[in-house]
Every structure is written in C-alpha cells, then in structure tokens.
Design an enzyme around this catalytic site. Structure first.
Site, PDB file in Angstrom:
ATOM      1  N   ARG A   1      21.735 -26.901   9.587  1.00 60.79           N
ATOM      2  CA  ARG A   1      22.832 -27.836   9.365  1.00 60.79           C
ATOM      3  C   ARG A   1      22.623 -28.731   8.138  1.00 60.79           C
ATOM      4  O   ARG A   1      23.484 -28.836   7.268  1.00 60.79           O
ATOM      5  CB  ARG A   1      23.032 -28.765  10.579  1.00 60.79           C
ATOM      6  N   THR A   2      21.473 -29.386   8.064  1.00 61.30           N
ATOM      7  CA  THR A   2      21.263 -30.400   7.024  1.00 61.30           C
ATOM      8  C   THR A   2      21.263 -29.756   5.637  1.00 61.30           C
ATOM      9  O   THR A   2      21.888 -30.268   4.701  1.00 61.30           O
ATOM     10  CB  THR A   2      19.931 -31.138   7.286  1.00 61.30           C
TER      11      THR A   2
ATOM     12  N   LYS B   1       0.870 -21.025  -2.761  1.00 60.15           N
ATOM     13  CA  LYS B   1      -0.355 -20.767  -3.558  1.00 60.15           C
ATOM     14  C   LYS B   1      -1.186 -22.031  -3.673  1.00 60.15           C
ATOM     15  O   LYS B   1      -2.124 -22.093  -4.461  1.00 60.15           O
ATOM     16  CB  LYS B   1       0.029 -20.275  -4.957  1.00 60.15           C
TER      17      LYS B   1
ATOM     18  N   ARG C   1      13.379 -32.459   2.822  1.00 58.42           N
ATOM     19  CA  ARG C   1      12.917 -32.397   4.217  1.00 58.42           C
ATOM     20  C   ARG C   1      11.457 -31.992   4.192  1.00 58.42           C
ATOM     21  O   ARG C   1      11.065 -31.056   3.472  1.00 58.42           O
ATOM     22  CB  ARG C   1      13.722 -31.376   5.022  1.00 58.42           C
TER      23      ARG C   1
ATOM     24  N   HIS D   1      15.593 -39.563  10.108  1.00 59.44           N
ATOM     25  CA  HIS D   1      16.603 -38.584   9.649  1.00 59.44           C
ATOM     26  C   HIS D   1      17.877 -39.395   9.409  1.00 59.44           C
ATOM     27  O   HIS D   1      18.835 -39.347  10.191  1.00 59.44           O
ATOM     28  CB  HIS D   1      16.789 -37.520  10.728  1.00 59.44           C
TER      29      HIS D   1
HETATM   30  N1   CP Z   1      20.416 -31.764  12.958  1.00 58.06           N
HETATM   31  C1   CP Z   1      19.574 -31.161  12.115  1.00 58.06           C
HETATM   32  O1   CP Z   1      18.808 -31.809  11.391  1.00 58.06           O
HETATM   33  O2   CP Z   1      19.647 -29.781  12.119  1.00 58.06           O
HETATM   34  P1   CP Z   1      18.823 -28.839  11.148  1.00 58.06           P
HETATM   35  O3   CP Z   1      17.376 -28.938  11.543  1.00 58.06           O
HETATM   36  O4   CP Z   1      19.381 -27.453  11.368  1.00 58.06           O
HETATM   37  O5   CP Z   1      19.024 -29.326   9.733  1.00 58.06           O
END
Ligand code: CP
Length: 308
Positions: free
Chosen positions: A59-60, A87, A109, A137
């Site tokens: 999603r993100t 590496k 991320r 998040h």
């Molecule tokens: N909600 C969320 O962060 O989903 P993803 O891990 O798929 O990005």
C-alpha cells in the site's frame, strides 16, 4: 501560503496541531483533484523523489508512487532486495549516491526505528518516513485521521479503540500521538504481553476485554499480529488469540450500536478480523487506501514548499 513547521516528516511527534490540520485540509483538495477526469496537477514538476524501500510494502509504496505521479514529480524507485545493499553498501552511502543525482525528496521505509531521523541529519533533502521498524508510520496515521474525519466530521472527542499487537506496531504509536493531539479519545486493546511499557506514559487506557473496548468506541482500528517482528511467544497460539480478540460477526451482533471498522493492512483474514467483517459496509479499509494517495500528495506538496 500556509506552510508546515518542519522540513521533514519523520514522525507525528514533530507535527503541531496546525501542521496536522493543514495536511488534512490540503488532502481534501487533492482528493477532489484525483476524482476528476484529469487527475494530475503539476505541483511537483521539476521535483525528483526517490522511494527507498528497505522493507516490504504494498500500500505505502504504491500510494506514494501514485501520489508522486499525480503531482507530476520525477520518480526513482529503489528496492533494497535488488540493490547494492545486498553487496554490503550502507544506508548513508546508498542515500548519498542517490542524492548526487540531484534528488530533492526521499521517501524511506526501513526496518530500523530511527533510520529516517539518522538520514535527515546526514543529507540535504526532505525526508518522509514511510515506516521505520516498530517506531512510527506518520502518513498512515494521517490517512487514518483523514478517513475518520471524513466519516464523522471531526476528530474531537471521537473514541478510537486500537486493537491487537500494539507492542510491535508503528501504526499504533503514530495513531495514538496524532489522535491525542487532535482531541480524540484513545484506548488500546489486546493481551497485556502485546502492550509496550510506554503506553501509560502516553495517557492511554489499556483494555484487555475486546467486547468492553468495542462497546466504548466509535471506531475500531484492528491491527495485525506482526509475527515477523516477534522473537518470543506473546500468546499461546493464533487460534487462541483469535478466540479472544478477533472482530467477527458474532462479536458485532452483540454490540448495541454500529461502529466504523478500520485496518491499516495487510490483513490476516481469519485472525484479527474475519473476511465478512473486513468486507462489510461498516468497514472503511479500502477508503483508507484511497485516502492515502490524497494525504501523501498533501504531505509532499507541503514539504516541497519549504526551503529551509
Ligand atoms: N499499511 C501499510 O503500511 O501497508 P504496507 O506495509 O503494504 O505498505
């Protein structure tokens, strides 16, 4: 033009109430834009954004990329699994190499809490935290708040129960920080073994009984058990967890009211929530995903307007 008080979006803790209001209001305008026949605006034309994903995401990652495309940005997508990180290249070397190609903004991320804070101190670009380990998040919390406000008209005094694996959840922490700032009321619900030590310091009530939490709340935000972050056993089995904390039709039928059901995804269907409930008319799970694009457009648009 109103601007944010921060150059980066590292966590909800760095945002003021005015910042959050500004992001949510701007997202409302962008939601209108992306529902038009012509869904693009050139607000990030000549801005280059690198999406650095050191940890899996559906999603993100897709939401940020779509938001960037809708704003007309140039995009670089980086996935650690197919990069020179394999590496032995470090985070800072990776980032500096990408930045030397004249990148203005990094969406990152990472599995390490604080990775974005570290990067923000080392490089001269806007950094957006797309989830750092068990820490924060922020764009998830912003899109969750946007979705609640869209449904109920306000965040003030709205009662939100966050249910599940609070200990390992960056979504829980960012949601708690944001909802507290905006005057909502929050309870967390789950087994005590999945409650972080800091929870009481945040002024949050812990409820171990799912039925009581649901009777109290207007909104239930169901979280998944993050087995990938658990190095020890926090409950006997997933079956036992589901018996006590699963949101299913039997539980909902005992409630004397309707509640809004949320989930940040990915869903473990049949564990924290059953499919019939996740796909029911009370669930706004896919609206959350839709709103994520508008909220991320707002965040990047507002950050790009800051030159300090
Ligand atoms: N909600 C969320 O962060 O989903 P993803 O891990 O798929 O990005």
């Amino acid at each position: 033009m109103a601007t944010l008080s921060t150059k980066h979006l590292l966590g909800i803790k760095d945002l003021s109430v005015q910042d959050i209001d500004l992001i949510l209001e701007t997202a409302k305008s962008f939601k209108e834009v992306i529902n038009r026949p012509i869904k693009k605006v050139p607000s990030l034309r000549d801005i280059t954004v690198a999406n650095l994903f050191f940890e899996n995401s559906t999603r993100t990652r897709i939401s940020f990329e779509l938001a960037q495309k809708r704003l007309g940005a140039d995009i670089i997508n980086f996935s650690a699994s197919t990069s020179s990180v394999k590496k032995g290249e470090t985070l800072i070397d990776t980032a500096n190499n990408i930045l030397s190609m004249k990148v203005d903004m990094i969406v990152m991320r990472h599995s390490s809490p604080g990775a974005c804070v570290f990067l923000a101190k080392k490089v001269n670009a806007h950094i957006i935290n797309a989830g750092d380990g068990t820490h924060e998040h922020p764009t998830q919390a912003l899109l969750d708040a946007f979705s609640i406000k869209e449904k109920l008209g306000t965040l003030k005094n709205v009662k939100v129960a966050i249910v599940g694996d609070i200990l390992h959840s960056r979504v829980a922490l960012s949601n708690i920080l944001l909802l507290n700032k905006m005057g909502a009321k929050v309870k967390v619900c789950g087994p005590l073994t999945l409650m972080p030590k800091y929870i009481q310091a945040l002024g949050i009530e812990v409820e171990t009984n799912l039925m009581k939490a649901l009777e109290w709340c207007d909104v239930a935000n169901m979280l998944r058990i993050q087995l990938e972050r658990q190095d020890t056993k926090y409950f006997p089995s997933l079956r036992e967890y589901a018996l006590m904390y699963q949101l299913n039709n039997e539980v909902l039928s005992k409630l004397k009211k309707e509640i809004i059901i949320m989930h940040p995804g990915p869903i473990n269907r049949g564990v924290e929530i059953t499919s019939d409930v996740a796909d029911s008319k009370h669930s706004i799970i896919l609206e959350q995903v839709e709103n994520g694009v508008a909220v991320r457009m707002a965040v990047m648009y507002l950050l790009a307007g800051i030159n300090h």
